[in-house]
Design a protein around this motif. Structure first.
Motif, short mmCIF file in Angstrom:
data_model
loop_
_atom_site.label_atom_id
_atom_site.label_comp_id
_atom_site.label_asym_id
_atom_site.label_seq_id
_atom_site.Cartn_x
_atom_site.Cartn_y
_atom_site.Cartn_z
N LYS A 25 -2.80 13.33 -15.26
CA LYS A 25 -4.13 12.96 -15.75
C LYS A 25 -4.48 13.76 -17.00
O LYS A 25 -4.99 13.22 -17.97
CB LYS A 25 -5.18 13.19 -14.66
N ILE A 47 1.72 2.59 -3.73
CA ILE A 47 0.69 3.20 -4.56
C ILE A 47 0.58 4.68 -4.22
O ILE A 47 0.32 5.06 -3.10
CB ILE A 47 -0.68 2.50 -4.33
N GLU A 48 0.81 5.51 -5.25
CA GLU A 48 0.74 6.94 -5.06
C GLU A 48 -0.38 7.49 -5.93
O GLU A 48 -0.62 6.98 -7.03
CB GLU A 48 2.06 7.60 -5.46
N PRO A 49 -1.06 8.53 -5.47
CA PRO A 49 -2.10 9.11 -6.31
C PRO A 49 -1.49 9.74 -7.56
O PRO A 49 -0.36 10.20 -7.55
CB PRO A 49 -2.73 10.17 -5.41
N ILE A 50 -2.26 9.74 -8.62
CA ILE A 50 -1.79 10.29 -9.88
C ILE A 50 -2.06 11.80 -9.89
O ILE A 50 -3.19 12.23 -9.64
CB ILE A 50 -2.48 9.60 -11.07
N HIS A 51 -1.05 12.58 -10.18
CA HIS A 51 -1.16 14.03 -10.16
C HIS A 51 -2.09 14.52 -11.28
O HIS A 51 -2.18 13.90 -12.34
CB HIS A 51 0.23 14.66 -10.31
N LYS A 52 -2.75 15.64 -11.04
CA LYS A 52 -3.69 16.19 -12.02
C LYS A 52 -3.02 16.50 -13.36
O LYS A 52 -3.63 16.34 -14.42
CB LYS A 52 -4.33 17.47 -11.47
N GLN A 55 -12.05 6.96 -15.30
CA GLN A 55 -12.54 7.93 -14.34
C GLN A 55 -13.13 9.13 -15.08
O GLN A 55 -14.17 9.66 -14.68
CB GLN A 55 -11.43 8.39 -13.40
N SER A 61 -7.23 3.49 -15.90
CA SER A 61 -7.98 4.02 -14.76
C SER A 61 -8.28 5.51 -14.94
O SER A 61 -9.41 5.95 -14.70
CB SER A 61 -7.18 3.79 -13.47
N SER A 83 0.82 -1.20 0.00
CA SER A 83 0.00 0.00 0.00
C SER A 83 0.86 1.26 0.00
O SER A 83 0.43 2.31 -0.43
CB SER A 83 -0.94 -0.01 1.20
N GLN A 138 -2.85 2.10 -14.82
CA GLN A 138 -3.09 3.46 -14.34
C GLN A 138 -3.66 4.33 -15.45
O GLN A 138 -4.55 5.15 -15.21
CB GLN A 138 -1.79 4.08 -13.81
#
Length: 91
Positions: free
Chosen positions: A52, A44-49, A85, A81, A41, A78
């Motif tokens: 995206k 896993i890093e959030p994907i930056h805007k 989204q 994803s 865990s 990713q």
């Protein structure tokens, strides 16, 4: 209490729909557990805007998922994803 209950049900249904659609979009067969690298865990890093936005821009230009993943330094999963989204938001 009823309003809270309805809100909880709505959120759960929304999450289930997202999960179902993520399973449907996968073109490749699911790799076996041996093929997957172990991910904790903390990995896993959030994907930056900005990433995206880059993924969505490349996707709108017609690049393949592999090309987008390579250019954005994300995994194919990713990349999928991010695109899904965006689709779920209806944009």
């Amino acid at each position: 209490m009823t309003l809270t209950y309805l809100q909880d049900i709505y959120q759960l249904k929304k999450k289930v729909k997202i999960l179902e659609e993520e399973f449907v979009i996968q073109d490749d067969p699911v790799p076996s557990v041996k093929d997957q690298s172990t991910v904790t865990s903390n990995d896993i890093e959030p994907i930056h805007k900005i990433l995206k936005s880059q993924v969505l821009s490349l996707y709108s230009q017609g690049l393949t998922l592999d090309q987008i993943a390579r250019q954005s330094s994300l995994t194919k999963e990713q990349t999928i994803s991010v695109i899904e989204q965006q689709r779920l938001r209806g944009e």
